[in-house]
Design a protein around this motif. Structure first.
Motif, PDB file in Angstrom:
ATOM      1  N   GLY A  18       0.650  -1.139   0.035  1.00 48.15           N
ATOM      2  CA  GLY A  18      -0.195  -0.101   0.031  1.00 48.15           C
ATOM      3  C   GLY A  18       0.860   1.352   0.019  1.00 48.15           C
ATOM      4  N   SER A  19       2.010   1.170   0.762  1.00 50.03           N
ATOM      5  CA  SER A  19       2.774   2.400   0.720  1.00 50.03           C
ATOM      6  C   SER A  19       3.515   2.518  -0.665  1.00 50.03           C
ATOM      7  N   ALA A  20       3.921   1.245  -1.360  1.00 50.01           N
ATOM      8  CA  ALA A  20       4.457   1.497  -2.815  1.00 50.01           C
ATOM      9  C   ALA A  20       3.590   1.907  -3.693  1.00 50.01           C
ATOM     10  N   VAL A  21       2.416   1.201  -3.779  1.00 47.41           N
ATOM     11  CA  VAL A  21       1.427   1.503  -4.889  1.00 47.41           C
ATOM     12  C   VAL A  21       0.688   2.750  -4.484  1.00 47.41           C
ATOM     13  N   GLY A  22       0.926   3.731  -5.216  1.00 44.38           N
ATOM     14  CA  GLY A  22       0.049   4.937  -5.002  1.00 44.38           C
ATOM     15  C   GLY A  22       0.186   5.933  -6.320  1.00 44.38           C
ATOM     16  N   LEU A  23       0.201   7.225  -5.827  1.00 42.38           N
ATOM     17  CA  LEU A  23       0.045   8.067  -7.000  1.00 42.38           C
ATOM     18  C   LEU A  23       1.402   8.022  -7.791  1.00 42.38           C
ATOM     19  N   GLY A  24       2.521   7.415  -7.109  1.00 40.14           N
ATOM     20  CA  GLY A  24       3.489   7.206  -7.928  1.00 40.14           C
ATOM     21  C   GLY A  24       3.453   6.386  -9.310  1.00 40.14           C
ATOM     22  N   ASN A  25       2.408   5.303  -9.197  1.00 41.96           N
ATOM     23  CA  ASN A  25       2.303   4.616 -10.123  1.00 41.96           C
ATOM     24  C   ASN A  25       1.345   5.289 -11.290  1.00 41.96           C
ATOM     25  N   VAL A  26       0.173   5.836 -10.987  1.00 43.47           N
ATOM     26  CA  VAL A  26      -0.835   6.079 -11.649  1.00 43.47           C
ATOM     27  C   VAL A  26      -0.524   7.659 -11.964  1.00 43.47           C
ATOM     28  N   TYR A 101       4.799  17.612  -0.832  1.00 42.15           N
ATOM     29  CA  TYR A 101       4.214  17.630  -2.133  1.00 42.15           C
ATOM     30  C   TYR A 101       3.370  16.658  -2.483  1.00 42.15           C
ATOM     31  N   TYR A 102       3.409  15.687  -1.977  1.00 40.87           N
ATOM     32  CA  TYR A 102       2.390  14.521  -2.312  1.00 40.87           C
ATOM     33  C   TYR A 102       1.080  14.746  -1.836  1.00 40.87           C
ATOM     34  N   SER A 103       0.822  15.439  -0.774  1.00 43.30           N
ATOM     35  CA  SER A 103      -0.478  15.975  -0.379  1.00 43.30           C
ATOM     36  C   SER A 103      -1.115  16.997  -1.199  1.00 43.30           C
ATOM     37  N   PHE A 223      12.780   4.424  -7.208  1.00 50.35           N
ATOM     38  CA  PHE A 223      12.850   4.573  -5.729  1.00 50.35           C
ATOM     39  C   PHE A 223      11.550   5.124  -5.416  1.00 50.35           C
ATOM     40  N   PHE A 224      10.828   6.392  -5.998  1.00 57.33           N
ATOM     41  CA  PHE A 224       9.924   6.843  -5.715  1.00 57.33           C
ATOM     42  C   PHE A 224       8.831   5.810  -5.456  1.00 57.33           C
ATOM     43  N   SER A 225       8.427   5.058  -6.636  1.00 58.95           N
ATOM     44  CA  SER A 225       7.501   4.156  -6.649  1.00 58.95           C
ATOM     45  C   SER A 225       7.584   3.048  -5.578  1.00 58.95           C
ATOM     46  N   LEU A 226       8.680   2.605  -5.189  1.00 60.94           N
ATOM     47  CA  LEU A 226       8.858   1.479  -4.131  1.00 60.94           C
ATOM     48  C   LEU A 226       9.013   2.324  -2.780  1.00 60.94           C
ATOM     49  N   SER A 227       8.958   3.543  -2.726  1.00 60.38           N
ATOM     50  CA  SER A 227       8.948   4.189  -1.416  1.00 60.38           C
ATOM     51  C   SER A 227      10.444   3.776  -0.695  1.00 60.38           C
ATOM     52  N   MET A 228      11.467   3.759  -1.751  1.00 59.91           N
ATOM     53  CA  MET A 228      12.510   3.286  -1.402  1.00 59.91           C
ATOM     54  C   MET A 228      13.690   4.234  -0.791  1.00 59.91           C
ATOM     55  N   SER A 321       2.047   6.311   5.138  1.00 61.80           N
ATOM     56  CA  SER A 321       3.462   5.716   5.473  1.00 61.80           C
ATOM     57  C   SER A 321       4.503   6.841   5.503  1.00 61.80           C
ATOM     58  N   GLN A 322       4.448   7.842   4.576  1.00 61.10           N
ATOM     59  CA  GLN A 322       5.414   9.077   4.657  1.00 61.10           C
ATOM     60  C   GLN A 322       5.113   9.674   6.094  1.00 61.10           C
ATOM     61  N   PHE A 323       3.755   9.925   6.427  1.00 67.15           N
ATOM     62  CA  PHE A 323       3.493  10.625   7.720  1.00 67.15           C
ATOM     63  C   PHE A 323       3.868   9.632   9.083  1.00 67.15           C
TER      64      PHE A 323
HETATM   65  N1  PHE Z   1       5.665   4.839  -3.427  1.00 65.73           N
HETATM   66  C1  PHE Z   1       4.519   5.956  -3.324  1.00 65.73           C
HETATM   67  C2  PHE Z   1       3.875   5.945  -4.476  1.00 65.73           C
HETATM   68  O1  PHE Z   1       4.233   5.207  -5.584  1.00 65.73           O
HETATM   69  C3  PHE Z   1       5.206   7.304  -3.064  1.00 65.73           C
HETATM   70  C4  PHE Z   1       6.138   7.340  -1.618  1.00 65.73           C
HETATM   71  C5  PHE Z   1       7.341   7.814  -1.713  1.00 65.73           C
HETATM   72  C6  PHE Z   1       5.772   6.578  -0.437  1.00 65.73           C
HETATM   73  C7  PHE Z   1       8.107   7.866  -0.699  1.00 65.73           C
HETATM   74  C8  PHE Z   1       6.559   6.788   0.702  1.00 65.73           C
HETATM   75  C9  PHE Z   1       7.809   7.231   0.475  1.00 65.73           C
HETATM   76  O2  PHE Z   1       2.874   6.578  -4.798  1.00 65.73           O
END
Ligand code: PHE
Length: 448
Positions: A18-26, A101-103, A223-228, A321-323
Motif C-alpha cells: 500500500g505504501s509502494a502503490v500510489g500516486l507514484g504509479n498512476v 508535495y504528495y499531499s 525509488f519513488f514508486s517503491l518508497s525506497m 506511510s510518509q506520515f
Molecule cells: N511509493 C509511493 C507511490 O508510489 C510514494 C512514496 C514515496 C511513499 C516515498 C512513501 C515514501 O505513490
C-alpha cells in the motif's frame, strides 16, 4: 517500550504494498515516462526495480526488523558510530518532504473525485475543456491549498490510530478495487481508435534517446514508486514480525508495484496519443487524459467515480506511510505523545505543502534551478535523496553489518530454507552491484 507490530502476514504485506502503490504509479509514472521517451525508459525502470531496488528493500527490512526502532536510530542502534545517526536524519527528512508535495496531488485527486461525483466526466468531455478546467483549478491560490490541508487531516486521522487499527485496517480494502479499475481503463484505452501510436510509444524502445538524465529519471521513478531509500521500508520493517519472510515481502511488493505502473501506463499513454493531449504535460497529465477515456466507456461516469475514489485511497495508504516515519521518530526520540507528534508533522507538511501547491499558480515564477518549487522538491527527493538513502542502506548492510546478521534476518534464523546461490548473489548485489550501479547512474548525467 512495547513496540507495535503488524497483526497478520497479509496485513503487513498489504500495508507495505500500500505504501509502494500510489500516486507514484498512476500519476507520476505516466508523465515522467512521457517526458523521458517512453519504452526505453520503461525497460530501464524495470531493470532498476528488479536488480537494484529489491535488494535495497531487503536491506532496509533487515535494518528495520533487526533494530526494531524508528528510522533515525535504526542503523545507529546496530552499529553505534555517529555517522549512522547523521544518516538517520535523512530518513526523517525525506518522507516529511515527500509528504508535503504528495499531499498537493492528493488534494488534486480529491478534486477530481468530487468532480466525478457530480458526473462531470461523461460523453461531451473534450481535451480542450479538460485542459482549461485543470489549468484554472491548479493555478488557483485557494482550492488546491484547501484540499491539500484536508488530505493532510485525513492522514492525521489514520496515523493517530496507530499501526494495527489505523494503517493495517484501512489498507486491506483499498488496493483490490483500484487494480480492477485501472485494468479496465487500460483495456478501453488500448482499444481506442488511434491508440497505435501510444502503444508504440509504450512498447517500442528507442535507445538512441536515452541520456544520463533518462537514467536518473528512471532510477528516481523506481525509488519513488517503491518508497525506497526514504525510511519507510525501514520503519515498516521494524513492525514486521520475526516469522515474516522478508524476501517474499520485497518480491511481492515490487511485483505488484511494477504491474500497477505498467497497467497505468497502458491506461494513460494510448489515450494521450488518441486525443492529442501531448506527452509532456507534466504533473497534470493523468488528470487531463483519463477523463477522456471515461467519456468513451459505457457507464464512464460511474467508472470515473470508482476510479478516483480508489486512486484517492491508494494515495492515502502511501501518504500514511510518509506520515508514519517522522511520527514514530518523534514519539520514540522526543518522547511526545502520538497525537502531538502527528500535530508537528502536520504543521511542517502544511507549510511546505502550501508552497508546493502555490507553485502551479501565484508562485510559478519562483524557481529553483529552473524548476518550480514543486518540481524541484520532487526531483530533489526522488532523483537524489532517495537514491542516496538507498545507497547508504546497502552500504550499511553490505559493508558494516555482520554478514551473519543479514543472513539470519533473511532466513529467519535458518527456519526458511533459502538456496545458498540466492543468498550469495543477493549479498553480492548488495555489496557491489547496487552501489556501483547507482554511482554510475549519478555520474552519467554529468557525462552526457
Ligand atoms: N511509493 C509511493 C507511490 O508510489 C510514494 C512514496 C514515496 C511513499 C516515498 C512513501 C515514501 O505513490
Amino acid at each position: 517500550m512495547d513496540r507495535e507490530n503488524f497483526a497478520s502476514k497479509f496485513g503487513a504485506l498489504v500495508v507495505i504494498a500500500g505504501s509502494a502503490v500510489g500516486l507514484g504509479n498512476v500519476w507520476r509514472f505516466p508523465y515522467v515516462m512521457g517526458n523521458n521517451g517512453g519504452a526505453a525508459f520503461i525497460l530501464l525502470y524495470i531493470f532498476f526495480v528488479v536488480v537494484i531496488c529489491v535488494p535495497i528493500m531487503m536491506s532496509e527490512f533487515v535494518i528495520g526488523r533487526k533494530s526494531r526502532v524508528n528510522a533515525f536510530r535504526s542503523m545507529y542502534k546496530l552499529v553505534p558510530q555517529k555517522r549512522w545517526k547523521a544518516a538517520g536524519l535523512l530518513y526523517i527528512f525525506i518522507p516529511t518532504a515527500v509528504l508535503s508535495y504528495y499531499s498537493v496531488i492528493g488534494g488534486w485527486t480529491m478534486q477530481y473525485m468530487f468532480k466525478s461525483l457530480t458526473f462531470s466526466f461523461g460523453s461531451g468531455v473534450t481535451a480542450d475543456g479538460l485542459a482549461k478546467s485543470f489549468e484554472s483549478f491548479s493555478t488557483s491560490p485557494y482550492l488546491p491549498v484547501l484540499l491539500m490541508v484536508i488530505f493532510l487531516i485525513v492522514n492525521f486521522g489514520v496515523v493517530m490510530l496507530g499501526v494495527q487499527k489505523g494503517l493495517e485496517k484501512f489498507s486491506k480494502v483499498m488496493m483490490p478495487a483500484l487494480f480492477v479499475l485501472v485494468t479496465l481503463i487500460a483495456v478501453r484505452s488500448l482499444t481506442l481508435p488511434g491508440a497505435e501510436e501510444g502503444i508504440r510509444f509504450l512498447f517500442k524502445p528507442d535507445f538512441s534517446k536515452v541520456t544520463g538524465e533518462t537514467l536518473v529519471a528512471a532510477l528516481g521513478q523506481a525509488f519513488f514508486s517503491l518508497s525506497m531509500g526514504s525510511g519507510v521500508m525501514m520503519t515498516y520493517g521494524s513492525y514486521l514480525k520475526q516469522n515474516d519472510n522478508l524476501t517474499r515481502a520485497a518480491g511481492l511488493t515490487a511485483f505488484f508495484d511494477l504491474l500497477f505502473a505498467i497497467i497505468a501506463g497502458c491506461a494513460v499513454m494510448p489515450a494521450v496519443f488518441a486525443f492529442n493531449v501531448g506527452v509532456s504535460q507534466g504533473p497534470g497529465l493523468v488528470f487531463q487524459t483519463l477523463p477522456l477515456v471515461f467519456s468513451q466507456m459505457p457507464l464512464g461516469n460511474i467508472v470515473a467515480i470508482v476510479f478516483f475514489i480508489s486512486l484517492f485511497l491508494a494515495a492515502w495508504t502511501s501518504s500514511m506511510s510518509q506520515f508514519e516515519v517522522p511520527v514514530s521518530y518523534l514519539v520514540e526520540e522526543k518522547h511526545i505523545s502520538r497525537k502531538t507528534a502527528c500535530m508537528v508533522v502536520f504543521l511542517i507538511a502544511l507549510v511546505f505543502g502550501t508552497l508546493c501547491a502555490l507553485s502551479f499558480g501565484v508562485l510559478s515564477g519562483a524557481t529553483v534551478f529552473g524548476k518550480t518549487i514543486f518540481d524541484a522538491l520532487d526531483a530533489l527527493c526522488a532523483n537524489y535523496l532517495m537514491p542516496l538513502g538507498g545507497l547508504l542502506a546497502v552500504i550499511f548492510v553490505g559493508w558494516r553489518l555482520k554478514k551473519s546478521v543479514a543472513i539470519s534476518e533473511i532466513t529467519n534464523d535458518g527456519s526458511i530454507k533459502v538456496p545458498s546461490w540466492f543468498l550469495k548473489s543477493l549479498l553480492f548485489i548488495i555489496r557491489f552491484v547496487a552501489p556501483v550501479a547507482m554511482v554510475v547512474v549519478f555520474l552519467s548525467q554529468f557525462i552526457s
